[in-house]
Write a protein that holds these residues in place. Sequence first.
Motif, PDB file in Angstrom:
ATOM      1  N   SER A   1     -28.239 -13.436 -34.042  1.00 39.85           N
ATOM      2  CA  SER A   1     -28.539 -14.088 -32.598  1.00 39.85           C
ATOM      3  C   SER A   1     -27.498 -13.958 -31.609  1.00 39.85           C
ATOM      4  CB  SER A   1     -28.502 -15.773 -33.187  1.00 39.85           C
ATOM      5  OG  SER A   1     -27.193 -15.918 -33.657  1.00 39.85           O
ATOM      6  N   LYS A   2     -28.163 -14.085 -30.502  1.00 36.54           N
ATOM      7  CA  LYS A   2     -27.225 -13.982 -29.512  1.00 36.54           C
ATOM      8  C   LYS A   2     -25.858 -14.603 -29.420  1.00 36.54           C
ATOM      9  CE  LYS A   2     -30.214 -12.657 -25.753  1.00 36.54           C
ATOM     10  NZ  LYS A   2     -30.242 -12.750 -23.943  1.00 36.54           N
TER      11      LYS A   2
ATOM     12  N   ASN B   1     -26.982 -11.222 -21.279  1.00 39.96           N
ATOM     13  CA  ASN B   1     -28.213 -11.747 -20.685  1.00 39.96           C
ATOM     14  C   ASN B   1     -29.194 -10.762 -20.382  1.00 39.96           C
ATOM     15  OD1 ASN B   1     -27.176 -14.466 -20.566  1.00 39.96           O
ATOM     16  ND2 ASN B   1     -26.741 -14.381 -18.529  1.00 39.96           N
TER      17      ASN B   1
ATOM     18  N   GLN C   1     -32.983  -9.162 -24.698  1.00 38.25           N
ATOM     19  CA  GLN C   1     -34.058 -10.274 -25.382  1.00 38.25           C
ATOM     20  C   GLN C   1     -33.708 -10.732 -26.439  1.00 38.25           C
ATOM     21  OE1 GLN C   1     -37.464  -7.322 -24.805  1.00 38.25           O
ATOM     22  NE2 GLN C   1     -37.237  -6.783 -27.205  1.00 38.25           N
ATOM     23  N   GLU C   2     -34.630 -11.755 -26.727  1.00 37.59           N
ATOM     24  CA  GLU C   2     -34.349 -12.284 -28.210  1.00 37.59           C
ATOM     25  C   GLU C   2     -35.021 -11.291 -29.212  1.00 37.59           C
ATOM     26  OE1 GLU C   2     -32.621 -14.735 -29.320  1.00 37.59           O
ATOM     27  OE2 GLU C   2     -32.172 -15.631 -27.255  1.00 37.59           O
ATOM     28  N   GLY C   3     -34.648 -11.392 -30.290  1.00 36.79           N
ATOM     29  CA  GLY C   3     -35.312 -10.326 -31.322  1.00 36.79           C
ATOM     30  C   GLY C   3     -34.164  -9.874 -32.214  1.00 36.79           C
ATOM     31  N   ASP C   4     -34.548  -8.800 -33.221  1.00 36.20           N
ATOM     32  CA  ASP C   4     -34.014  -8.032 -34.248  1.00 36.20           C
ATOM     33  C   ASP C   4     -33.150  -7.227 -33.112  1.00 36.20           C
ATOM     34  OD1 ASP C   4     -32.797  -6.571 -35.996  1.00 36.20           O
ATOM     35  OD2 ASP C   4     -34.793  -5.982 -37.033  1.00 36.20           O
TER      36      ASP C   4
ATOM     37  N   TYR D   1     -24.194  -6.940 -28.567  1.00 37.28           N
ATOM     38  CA  TYR D   1     -25.075  -7.336 -27.739  1.00 37.28           C
ATOM     39  C   TYR D   1     -24.611  -6.641 -26.257  1.00 37.28           C
ATOM     40  CZ  TYR D   1     -28.248 -10.415 -30.132  1.00 37.28           C
ATOM     41  OH  TYR D   1     -29.077 -10.929 -30.923  1.00 37.28           O
TER      42      TYR D   1
END
Length: 175
Positions: A3-4, A19, A22-25, A152
């Motif tokens: 998760s972020k 930022n 995007q959300e995801g794997d 990230y």
Amino acid sequence: MLSKPKANEYAPYYMEYVNNVQEGDLLHILDVQLKETMHLLKDLSEEKAQFQYAPGKWTIKEVMGHITDTERIMCYRLLCIGRGEQEMLPGYHDDEYVRRGNFNRLSLSELLHHQSLVRQNTILLLSSMDEEALLRRGKANGSEMTARAIAYIIAGHEIHHRTLLMDRYLSSDKG
């Protein structure tokens, strides 16, 4: 699934990069990013790869060298912090690294190959780390960060520069 990171896991300077993702794997995102960047640049001529959108700005080749060098450095930080290193890891001066990298002497295909290998290494390292390692905190470039934040930041940094490549270097009215 990773998760972020929360805002307290990295310096404010990196917020834009985090930022951007995007959300995801994240492993899938990193793999897709590599394919997108390769697709964007693979057919570019060597002449176009030397393009600068303004005097004193990096060429497309230098941007790719910068993306790769930054990922190498961040992956090293990811390894160190994930393994529990508590010493402050050094920063780096990206303009000096680009200047001394002599990226314009390499072909664009060589630079893309370097990035592909570095990204594969990043994905392998990241996939080998458990949650405990990813949540470890360490210090780099004068601030505290977690290993997952670094992952990230790697992804967001590439997005940042790919957007600049599309907007300032490869739009139809440029070069």
